[in-house]
Design an enzyme around this catalytic site. Structure first.
Site, PDB file in Angstrom:
ATOM      1  N   TYR A 187     -48.669 -27.148  50.164  1.00 67.95           N
ATOM      2  CA  TYR A 187     -49.925 -27.751  49.692  1.00 67.95           C
ATOM      3  C   TYR A 187     -51.015 -26.671  49.658  1.00 67.95           C
ATOM      4  CZ  TYR A 187     -53.934 -30.971  49.829  1.00 67.95           C
ATOM      5  OH  TYR A 187     -55.099 -31.647  49.570  1.00 67.95           O
ATOM      6  N   ASP A 232     -45.104 -31.059  57.181  1.00 63.47           N
ATOM      7  CA  ASP A 232     -46.064 -31.921  56.483  1.00 63.47           C
ATOM      8  C   ASP A 232     -45.267 -33.084  55.904  1.00 63.47           C
ATOM      9  OD1 ASP A 232     -47.649 -33.189  54.501  1.00 63.47           O
ATOM     10  OD2 ASP A 232     -48.840 -31.375  54.206  1.00 63.47           O
ATOM     11  N   LYS A 275     -53.126 -40.726  51.770  1.00 62.79           N
ATOM     12  CA  LYS A 275     -52.237 -41.040  50.644  1.00 62.79           C
ATOM     13  C   LYS A 275     -51.569 -42.402  50.852  1.00 62.79           C
ATOM     14  CE  LYS A 275     -53.185 -36.870  48.955  1.00 62.79           C
ATOM     15  NZ  LYS A 275     -52.509 -35.627  49.304  1.00 62.79           N
ATOM     16  N   ARG A 291     -65.740 -40.824  70.978  1.00 63.60           N
ATOM     17  CA  ARG A 291     -64.935 -39.943  70.127  1.00 63.60           C
ATOM     18  C   ARG A 291     -63.450 -40.287  70.196  1.00 63.60           C
ATOM     19  NH1 ARG A 291     -67.618 -35.032  71.646  1.00 63.60           N
ATOM     20  NH2 ARG A 291     -66.006 -34.944  73.214  1.00 63.60           N
TER      21      ARG A 291
HETATM   22  C1  PLP Z   1     -53.240 -34.554  50.030  1.00 62.65           C
HETATM   23  C2  PLP Z   1     -52.369 -33.763  50.908  1.00 62.65           C
HETATM   24  C3  PLP Z   1     -52.844 -33.242  52.103  1.00 62.65           C
HETATM   25  C4  PLP Z   1     -54.297 -33.313  52.521  1.00 62.65           C
HETATM   26  O1  PLP Z   1     -54.807 -34.579  52.681  1.00 62.65           O
HETATM   27  P1  PLP Z   1     -56.393 -34.847  52.591  1.00 62.65           P
HETATM   28  O2  PLP Z   1     -56.537 -36.130  53.314  1.00 62.65           O
HETATM   29  O3  PLP Z   1     -56.708 -34.914  51.141  1.00 62.65           O
HETATM   30  O4  PLP Z   1     -57.098 -33.728  53.278  1.00 62.65           O
HETATM   31  C5  PLP Z   1     -51.965 -32.543  52.914  1.00 62.65           C
HETATM   32  N1  PLP Z   1     -50.680 -32.360  52.549  1.00 62.65           N
HETATM   33  C6  PLP Z   1     -50.195 -32.847  51.403  1.00 62.65           C
HETATM   34  C7  PLP Z   1     -48.762 -32.601  51.059  1.00 62.65           C
HETATM   35  C8  PLP Z   1     -51.016 -33.553  50.538  1.00 62.65           C
HETATM   36  O5  PLP Z   1     -50.519 -33.996  49.385  1.00 62.65           O
END
Ligand code: PLP
Length: 421
Positions: A141, A212, A237, A88
């Site tokens: 988000y 974030d 992303k 893990r």
């Molecule tokens: C897409 C996104 C997330 C979440 O990411 P996932 O991998 O799709 O769960 C979190 N914060 C922001 C600002 C995002 O654009």
């Protein structure tokens, strides 16, 4: 254009680097150089040969040479070394990626999670307890509200939403405020927040600041350097960058927070596959060049949209007329491919015609891959944003790496097809 490319970053080299060459010689190089070379596999002591890339080590468990080796590993783990003792925790691939993301964010330690949302949930669950108060910007988000409704509320945690544009002096922390959450720029409308001012407010009250950093991907924006305690990023992303991986990461500024995250990460059993880790690491090697090209394309598209009669308003902090532009100039080292537009109509059908007419922009959630994407933002999502007042439909665009002339031509014909001229 992106100044980060010309900056020098130093980082604390994490202790254990199994299977990797020492990277001390990298610590004074430019971030772009460090990103390319961090985690380089060590040479085979017998042949003097090494691969360029970190091997993808898939394993569900690890083997110990002897009970003595086992006992020693356990002892070293208790002393804080990151030696894997079970699948893990991942092995060389995971470790190289963790180190690279910690390097990007300028943090002491990185924890990988199966998605960006799970990274956010990990940060919350590591920090809060029943009776705590948490402040979250209303530009957050969307799924964070779901975390609030489905789990935090049930645990007796009081989440209050504040306007991202509020001056720090207007934000009321309570004696039980444990966590101040920041997302700068925000989702959908990209509202900038004054992170340094908010962080010093939180620090004065002993609240932890979580940011974030998915927009900044650790490269365009560095929350830990601006005063945050924890940075969370959806590696899904820009870090992975090719729309083929789901992954999140949580980076702690200091060892005490890292220990709390470590316990919760363990208890939740969060882990990612070695193939995903390998793809994310591969994506990160080209993060600076991809972001620079996203920004060049954005800079080509913005003036076209600003002049187009079909557009009522641009939402993008890199645009000089955006209310967040000054903060963006102060705190960010560049822009990516994201912007939203308010269309010059109140007719949602015209907005749908515009989106449907786009040929190069895929209709869908997410962003950060090489390709252009578009989404028609839900009115209910906008209603939650204090920055939005109006009845004009909002369309979010991710400007990909296609040629900018083709993207502009595509946008032009879609406005015409929708009767927005
Ligand atoms: C897409 C996104 C997330 C979440 O990411 P996932 O991998 O799709 O769960 C979190 N914060 C922001 C600002 C995002 O654009």
């Amino acid at each position: 254009m992106i100044e980060a490319a010309g900056r020098l970053y130093e980082h604390n080299a994490p202790a254990a680097r199994l299977y990797m060459t020492t990277t001390h010689f990298l610590m004074t190089r430019h971030l772009d150089t460090q990103l390319l070379h961090t985690g380089s596999p060590a040479f085979d002591p017998d042949t003097g040969v090494a691969p360029v890339n970190v091997p993808t080590v898939r394993t569900s468990t690890v083997r110990f040479a002897s009970t003595d080796a086992f006992a020693q590993v356990m002892q070293r783990r208790r002393a804080g070394e990151r030696i894997p003792s079970y699948g893990r925790q991942g092995m060389a691939t995971h470790q190289a990626l963790q180190d690279a993301i910690a390097l990007l964010e300028g943090g002491s330690r990185c924890f990988l999670t199966p998605s960006g949302v799970s990274a956010i949930s990990l940060a919350f669950l590591a920090l809060v307890k029943p009776g705590d108060h948490v402040l979250v910007p209303d530009s957050v988000y969307g799924p964070v509200r779901k975390l609030d409704r489905s789990i935090l509320r049930r645990l007796g945690i009081d989440v209050e939403y504040y306007p991202p544009g509020a001056a720090a002096s207007d934000i009321r922390l309570r004696p039980n405020t444990r966590l101040l959450y920041i997302e700068s720029p925000g989702s959908l409308l990209f509202e900038m927040q004054d992170l340094p001012a908010l962080a010093s407010l939180a620090r004065a009250q002993g609240a932890t600041v979580v940011a974030d950093n998915t927009w900044g991907a650790g490269y365009l924006y560095r929350p830990l350097a601006l005063g945050a305690d924890i940075s969370v990023v959806a590696a899904t992303k820009y870090i992975a960058g090719h729309s083929d991986v789901m992954m999140g990461a949580v980076v702690a500024a200091d060892a005490e927070l890292a220990a709390r995250l470590d316990d919760t990460h363990y208890a939740l059993g969060l882990t990612v596959g070695a193939d995903e880790a390998s793809l994310a690491l591969r994506g990160m090697r080209t993060l600076p060049v991809r972001l620079a090209q996203h920004q060049r394309n954005l800079e080509a598209v913005l003036p076209f949209l600003a002049r187009h009669p079909g557009v009522a308003r641009l939402w993008c902090p890199a645009w000089p007329e955006d209310p967040g532009h000054e903060l963006w100039r102060r705190d960010c080292q560049g822009a990516n491919g994201l912007l939203s537009i308010s269309l010059n109509t109140t007719d949602v059908m015209a907005a749908r015609r515009f989106v449907d007419a786009l040929a190069l922009f895929g209709i869908g959630y997410s962003w950060g891959g090489y390709e252009s994407l578009v989404s028609l933002v839900e009115p209910a999502d906008l209603a939650a944003h204090s920055a939005y007042a109006g009845s004009q439909p909002v369309v979010r665009l991710h400007i990909g790496l296609e040629h900018a002339d083709d993207l502009i031509a595509d946008l032009r014909q879609a406005f015409a097809a929708a009767g927005l001229e």
